[in-house]
Design a protein around this motif. Sequence first.
Motif, PDB file in Angstrom:
ATOM      1  N   THR A   3       0.818  -1.199   0.000  1.00 20.53           N
ATOM      2  CA  THR A   3       0.000   0.000   0.000  1.00 20.53           C
ATOM      3  C   THR A   3       0.860   1.261   0.000  1.00 20.53           C
ATOM      4  N   ALA A   4       1.959   1.220   0.727  1.00 25.18           N
ATOM      5  CA  ALA A   4       2.803   2.418   0.830  1.00 25.18           C
ATOM      6  C   ALA A   4       3.546   2.689  -0.470  1.00 25.18           C
ATOM      7  N   LEU A  44       2.032   2.705  -3.295  1.00 24.53           N
ATOM      8  CA  LEU A  44       1.027   3.162  -4.255  1.00 24.53           C
ATOM      9  C   LEU A  44       1.303   4.534  -4.861  1.00 24.53           C
ATOM     10  N   GLY A  95       3.087  -8.006  -2.687  1.00 27.23           N
ATOM     11  CA  GLY A  95       4.465  -8.266  -2.297  1.00 27.23           C
ATOM     12  C   GLY A  95       4.697  -9.732  -1.976  1.00 27.23           C
ATOM     13  N   VAL A  96       5.963 -10.098  -1.787  1.00 28.45           N
ATOM     14  CA  VAL A  96       6.290 -11.508  -1.612  1.00 28.45           C
ATOM     15  C   VAL A  96       5.823 -12.078  -0.288  1.00 28.45           C
ATOM     16  N   ALA A  97       5.447 -11.209   0.671  1.00 27.64           N
ATOM     17  CA  ALA A  97       4.903 -11.751   1.909  1.00 27.64           C
ATOM     18  C   ALA A  97       3.517 -12.360   1.677  1.00 27.64           C
ATOM     19  N   LEU A 145       2.508 -13.996  -1.451  1.00 34.89           N
ATOM     20  CA  LEU A 145       2.880 -14.384  -2.799  1.00 34.89           C
ATOM     21  C   LEU A 145       1.673 -14.810  -3.628  1.00 34.89           C
ATOM     22  N   HIS A 146       0.686 -15.413  -2.966  1.00 29.69           N
ATOM     23  CA  HIS A 146      -0.495 -15.895  -3.670  1.00 29.69           C
ATOM     24  C   HIS A 146      -1.241 -14.753  -4.366  1.00 29.69           C
ATOM     25  N   MET A 185      11.123  -1.745   0.723  1.00 27.35           N
ATOM     26  CA  MET A 185      11.610  -2.732   1.688  1.00 27.35           C
ATOM     27  C   MET A 185      12.659  -3.656   1.054  1.00 27.35           C
ATOM     28  N   GLU A 186      12.397  -4.968   0.999  1.00 30.21           N
ATOM     29  CA  GLU A 186      13.432  -5.865   0.469  1.00 30.21           C
ATOM     30  C   GLU A 186      13.415  -5.950  -1.051  1.00 30.21           C
ATOM     31  N   ALA A 220      11.885  -7.551  -3.414  1.00 28.01           N
ATOM     32  CA  ALA A 220      11.994  -8.871  -4.045  1.00 28.01           C
ATOM     33  C   ALA A 220      10.977  -9.100  -5.160  1.00 28.01           C
ATOM     34  N   TYR A 246      12.420   1.517   6.490  1.00 28.31           N
ATOM     35  CA  TYR A 246      13.064   2.295   7.554  1.00 28.31           C
ATOM     36  C   TYR A 246      14.380   1.611   7.878  1.00 28.31           C
ATOM     37  N   ILE A 254      15.344   5.350  -7.472  1.00 22.34           N
ATOM     38  CA  ILE A 254      14.398   5.187  -6.374  1.00 22.34           C
ATOM     39  C   ILE A 254      13.228   6.158  -6.526  1.00 22.34           C
TER      40      ILE A 254
END
Lengths: 252, 252, 252, 252, 252, 252, 252, 252
Positions: F127-128, F130, F154-156, F158-159, F180-181, F183, F205, F231
């Motif tokens: 969401t962040a 967006l 995101g990959v957290a 994945l589905h 973040m990461e 990925a 952060y 970025i």
Amino acid sequence: MTPETLRSLLDDIAAGRVTADDAMRRLRDLPYADLGFAKVDLHRALRAGGAEAVFCSGKTPAQVVAILERLIVDHVNVLATRADDAVAAAVAAAGLPHAWHPGARLIVARPEARDGVGLIVVAAAGTADLPVAEEAALVAEALGNRVERVTDCGVAGLHRLLAHRELLAEANVIVAVAGMEGAMPSVIAGFVDRPVIAVPTSVGYGTSLNGLAALLAMLNSCAPGVSVVNIDNGYGAAHQASQINQLVAKIR
Amino acid sequence: MTPETLRSLLDDIAAGRVTADDAMRRLRDLPYADLGFAKVDLHRALRAGGAEAVFCSGKTPAQVVAILERLIVDHVNVLATRADDAVAAAVAAAGLPHAWHPGARLIVARPEARDGVGLIVVAAAGTADLPVAEEAALVAEALGNRVERVTDCGVAGLHRLLAHRELLAEANVIVAVAGMEGAMPSVIAGFVDRPVIAVPTSVGYGTSLNGLAALLAMLNSCAPGVSVVNIDNGYGAAHQASQINQLVAKIR
Amino acid sequence: MTPETLRSLLDDIAAGRVTADDAMRRLRDLPYADLGFAKVDLHRALRAGGAEAVFCSGKTPAQVVAILERLIVDHVNVLATRADDAVAAAVAAAGLPHAWHPGARLIVARPEARDGVGLIVVAAAGTADLPVAEEAALVAEALGNRVERVTDCGVAGLHRLLAHRELLAEANVIVAVAGMEGAMPSVIAGFVDRPVIAVPTSVGYGTSLNGLAALLAMLNSCAPGVSVVNIDNGYGAAHQASQINQLVAKIR
Amino acid sequence: MTPETLRSLLDDIAAGRVTADDAMRRLRDLPYADLGFAKVDLHRALRAGGAEAVFCSGKTPAQVVAILERLIVDHVNVLATRADDAVAAAVAAAGLPHAWHPGARLIVARPEARDGVGLIVVAAAGTADLPVAEEAALVAEALGNRVERVTDCGVAGLHRLLAHRELLAEANVIVAVAGMEGAMPSVIAGFVDRPVIAVPTSVGYGTSLNGLAALLAMLNSCAPGVSVVNIDNGYGAAHQASQINQLVAKIR
Amino acid sequence: MTPETLRSLLDDIAAGRVTADDAMRRLRDLPYADLGFAKVDLHRALRAGGAEAVFCSGKTPAQVVAILERLIVDHVNVLATRADDAVAAAVAAAGLPHAWHPGARLIVARPEARDGVGLIVVAAAGTADLPVAEEAALVAEALGNRVERVTDCGVAGLHRLLAHRELLAEANVIVAVAGMEGAMPSVIAGFVDRPVIAVPTSVGYGTSLNGLAALLAMLNSCAPGVSVVNIDNGYGAAHQASQINQLVAKIR
Amino acid sequence: MTPETLRSLLDDIAAGRVTADDAMRRLRDLPYADLGFAKVDLHRALRAGGAEAVFCSGKTPAQVVAILERLIVDHVNVLATRADDAVAAAVAAAGLPHAWHPGARLIVARPEARDGVGLIVVAAAGTADLPVAEEAALVAEALGNRVERVTDCGVAGLHRLLAHRELLAEANVIVAVAGMEGAMPSVIAGFVDRPVIAVPTSVGYGTSLNGLAALLAMLNSCAPGVSVVNIDNGYGAAHQASQINQLVAKIR
Amino acid sequence: MTPETLRSLLDDIAAGRVTADDAMRRLRDLPYADLGFAKVDLHRALRAGGAEAVFCSGKTPAQVVAILERLIVDHVNVLATRADDAVAAAVAAAGLPHAWHPGARLIVARPEARDGVGLIVVAAAGTADLPVAEEAALVAEALGNRVERVTDCGVAGLHRLLAHRELLAEANVIVAVAGMEGAMPSVIAGFVDRPVIAVPTSVGYGTSLNGLAALLAMLNSCAPGVSVVNIDNGYGAAHQASQINQLVAKIR
Amino acid sequence: MTPETLRSLLDDIAAGRVTADDAMRRLRDLPYADLGFAKVDLHRALRAGGAEAVFCSGKTPAQVVAILERLIVDHVNVLATRADDAVAAAVAAAGLPHAWHPGARLIVARPEARDGVGLIVVAAAGTADLPVAEEAALVAEALGNRVERVTDCGVAGLHRLLAHRELLAEANVIVAVAGMEGAMPSVIAGFVDRPVIAVPTSVGYGTSLNGLAALLAMLNSCAPGVSVVNIDNGYGAAHQASQINQLVAKIR
């Protein structure tokens, strides 16, 4: 040139004992001769028993030999740091009197044993930190200080460090050598009220970033009383520790 | 607990003068009580005239006030560093006796003037470095040292620095505060044989990287005798300088 | 193509002296031919006595030989920088007229001695900085400038630097080469009102970060009049110094 | 103090026209007065029309006012860089004669128009680089140089840059100001044989890293003839450009 | 498994042609088989003429040989990147059909010439960038694209780049390879409206930081239309360029 | 100016239909106009429906308004990126026709709806992310592309990403936005054979280092087919995606 | 020494069964023995089947042999990490019973097979990550844990990872080893509710920055449940995984 | 979808209880539904008492409220981290049942007290580390763990830490929170054989680099048994600690 010698020179001119020409010649170099830099250097050598150290990195073995040959005319215990095998071989081949400490990469030219004054404790966190710690200890000894070594006392085996706290409290200054997380100097400063000169080492891998992690930890010590020198700079720490120890011992 | 007092306790048990129960009670806290951490802290305060300094950043004004209130029961010249206006207002509102140095962001609670011993010179390279230098000077004074200030003597105006070299040579330790290219401590160490504690400041812009440029320069000093503390850490430099100066002056 | 020659061409078309076809042909390459890049390069060579320098890193010895062979047809004193032993051997094997300066890693192909104009002073802070300083000095000489070398004058021995201040003040431009804390250029710029091109070197260890510490110090010089080139870039500093010196000497 | 005035003083002593006491008083400051630092500064001011610039960051408005008040006694066109609104208001309130350039954050105290000599071209890559470029241009003008401005000529619109290549080729020195990828100075140096002083700016975001990306690009210019100053340091670039331009124009 | 084959399987169960047990066995791997990953990989190979590339770094020569042996059963033009001499020797010793490009460190196993579609231009800024550029060009050719090479066209010799602008404008995608200041991709994107995939190389020294300077410059391109891959990643750029070029050429 | 129009102009001069003066006026800008830069820009605008985008950071609202006023004379859908509230207010106050997307910090001046061609999928990891994703999507739409948005994948979780793989596989190019990461782009490139333009965001952060962690992850993608922009550079990703998508759709 | 054994010793003294001298000898090390450090170490060895691991880097082969000889007196499965060929040869020459795993750079001295408890899954993203993963797996086995290996399951081939999700969900703790973009641990933590200890590896090139890219990605995992150890630190991850697994299995 | 429900569905088709069409519809989402991601999430919530945490940074208060409103339908103790005053106000205004911990920036929506299982010790080095430590402790409690807090136990006051070693040794897992030099986790791991999850904080200044110094120290811990999470990531540490603690307590 001190104010007294300057005044004396001026009196000599006024009295006609020195011509303006001669005075001009003597004063021409005044801007820096009067700064006394060379003189200070000389005083330092007389007092502290050693000349300027020779930093061997980036110099050829022949250059190091030439510099040492000149320095040992006037000085004993002349130090050559970061001396590798090639330098040591050249110094030996040149027939210079010297002691060679390969682990510490240190040559002491025209070595002369001396009773050390005061007390500097050199503490090493781990076995891999020993070369840097030994450089510090040998330099401090060559500069005329009493040195005690405390080894293998990193924070993973805190009890080994705590076992030496009386010795540490007795020191006029502590050189604390550590790589990896670099926590030992902070811990020492936390329980001993003596100045701690911390030496980060490049021991570690990955995020140790060749010693930057240890350096940063030491600079951020939550215990006051810690100052830091460059990574692996055992010589620099020993030099300052010697300055402090000899002031306390009233040598300089 | 020293080995002697331990031996004496054991003898007392053997002789029946102390019961095993009583000994057990006394030995229970041994692991850390005998480490003497608190005791050392106490000794430090008695000797040096100050308690642990309070680092205000990240603490609420109320927390700072509470800590100071507890510390001034036993101590004078209790230091609160990085104290902003809100902290100062809270300390004032709480009615604590104190001196507030806004430039140096320093509060001295229960302040008590004292004659300083020895000599610490605090040198600042530029006008913008003064807040950090002043923190160092005020802390050193509060800790009982004689302090001399040398200001605006960066390497762009080298003559101003050289004009003070006699004072610098007289110091037991020099706190050298500089931002930007951070060259002043190296220059001082090049002509004065006294320990120099260098304080990089965040003065500068762009590639000063908030003081990292000065820090790196100081760590790489080509003149030996320089050690370094964290960026803007005037307090830390003063603390170690005080340790050294008072050892020389035989206070601790 | 200047506005004048363009106007003249247009007039020729209008007057029928040039056909649209011919004009089309001449204007087709205008976008870049008229930019005169190659021509500028040629002018530079004629004026400054040298072709584009060959940066040997990442080129095979055979490639370097081939490029030099082509360049020396039209030019003398063609420079090949960062030339290692393999390159030098290949150049020698190819029978090219050249001078090989291994310390400075510099080959001057089809070398031709020339009287230097103006004055560029190349100052090196330490012995280990000499290879880079020597690259700068040799390049500046090959480009037709008078060069004076000042060596071993880092800030740890400031008097050695001050001893040369008259020479420094006489220069049209100063190339100041230093590693470690990189303070020398700032100090020079502090007492001599001449443009200083600072060359950080990778001399040092640990937090010198292969020359980044010196670079940052130079970029943050508190004395104005310092600009900086890449780490170990003696060639680049000499090139710009030559541009400046020859403008002053009215060569270009 | 020049050699001549020193000789004259010595003659006066010898002749009894000056007593040793008086000479002592005059020579007391010799170690640095004879270094000529202050004198050099004075000469610079006379020649270049300006005193040392005042860097306002980290100074209070009152400090800036006090310094300017002292400097304008002897100098015209005294520069105060990084002057924000508060500084400008204080200078105005103090009634100092001055010109205030808010975009460039520059105050020129006791401003005095002057015909500029030679030619410095200040080129800005983008609109957002204008404040830094304007600082450079205004400083160069205040120091007595003829300045031409070239704006909005970054490499994304290369034709705009190429359109000015004759002006660029005519300059004695070019100040090239660019943020983001910082390519413009390399491109200029690729087609104009004039010294380029590159000024990286903090214009950009993300990986511009506040100007580090541009700085690194400039330091790695594949075209020789580029040197670099600190990020956003328009003043420093103009100062060195002025040194060069005035040497060429035989002003200094 | 496509929706069609799934539907067909379900129909077979409903019709009794497949038992639930058999279906269970076939569907057990469904969660990922149905994701079609392997299938996608297979399709990619069929379409693009190549299997997954083998990244040789960190693999033993024996491992590389084993992987290649398996892949060439089903594929032609199998790529092994970062292949050093030891890997090449092992592949040769194993008797695998292959082409070995030592400069590009690339092995093409079971090589098969093919007519390239569309147009990818691979531009290299300098001679030292050629190995990476050649890796990109060879990979793109092996993947079935028409490739044109443009070399030695860095911004220091902008005219050489501009000379190729028609070819560049004709490309479906441009792979722009540059080290040092990394400005070429920005310049290309400034005058050609085609997607530019920039490849920073580790060519340079000092502040090139092994390619980081070029990478940052490319990421901060002031001209839109530039995206960037990892340092020295000629393979990755070619892979994406091939994806784009073949979409345009309607191959995939 | 195309070769044809140039030829035609020349013919006109030859035929007397255009005077040399008039031609001079038209050709005055030829050195760069003939480079076709402006032409390219013009073509781009005609084809893609937009002029050069205005990057608002570092420009005053008044400057932005002035630039937009000039651009909308000839163009529709003129983009102003990084537009904050002050810019938007100024644009509104100036009465310019425009659409203001505060979340995406985007102004589209003289907006004109258009049917999009091809397919660009803009995927956001969280969401962040967006705002950056929305900037990319809106820009791509303004440039005339069909855009589909996939969010919170995101990959957290994945589905959620896998659920959209058919849409992803259908795209001509995918803009993958993640902080973040970082990925997600690697994962997408692992199962869809389409070019992925990855946009790291400053979401995160601590060690996200304002987006550097995501950037590095994307540059090191183990799946080929990923290239990266600066970025938070949603605009740049959309611009290149539009170039690719329209080439595939045969628009340019 | 536990409170019970201390009480018992005190009782023995009181009862005259132990003399004060003997007690003194046993209690002499109390300040730290009573801290339980050595005891803890001993307990750890008994429980986990191994002594402190020997980190070979920075130690001479002779030092490693000496330490191992002392440790295997009391312990089995003594680990020596980062053991290179020279260390292995020295250990073999010394005749110590040991197993040597060159790929994992691991020596297990006085090896003793043991049934593993619980379950630790060690997952490696790529073939090049295997040495680190194997170090982790072998260490975990030597410490008495059941270990399952999952290899070549990076996010570029996600289906291979997903195929093992039941095994992963069964583990008490997962050691996830990955280089390059380091995304695998995040992906695992996204679909398995088990603690994941992530090990970044130095596999990669360019912007992998020797593993920093992977490290940063792992620290910024958008999926909770991931913690990270130093780059290439397979040993450290296995040690903590063993602590966790054995707590779950109620071993410690 | 579990294997059982899949088998059951297949049986239903075979038996005609479900048509192929209906099965098709249910299996269409199988690729990811069968991955069980959502189900796993559900299981996690049921077991651990909480839903996915909401990371508030970068979300508008309205977005946070909307997400929380949906989550508390099915869950208790829903966590919103990094919640600032605006978020808290919006949650309150929306009338959601919640507890607001401003120091820890944590909202627990639909809070429900619960008996904690096992033991997690959260240790904070300094007062300024308390907000992060409190976030960890509150999260761990909300997730159903017994938590003990140990505060103000940094290495500068080691005795305070040692005083808690029995509590630390009793924990199933320790969350160790420290800024500045970040040494505390190493020290804890040196004397307690329990897994330590280290949380670096951004407490410090200058070279703390916003927590990077502490992070690096923790990653380089010379004591095994330490893993690390992102700077200030109290939530992440608590989440993994909860996973471990509940596995030991046999909750999951």
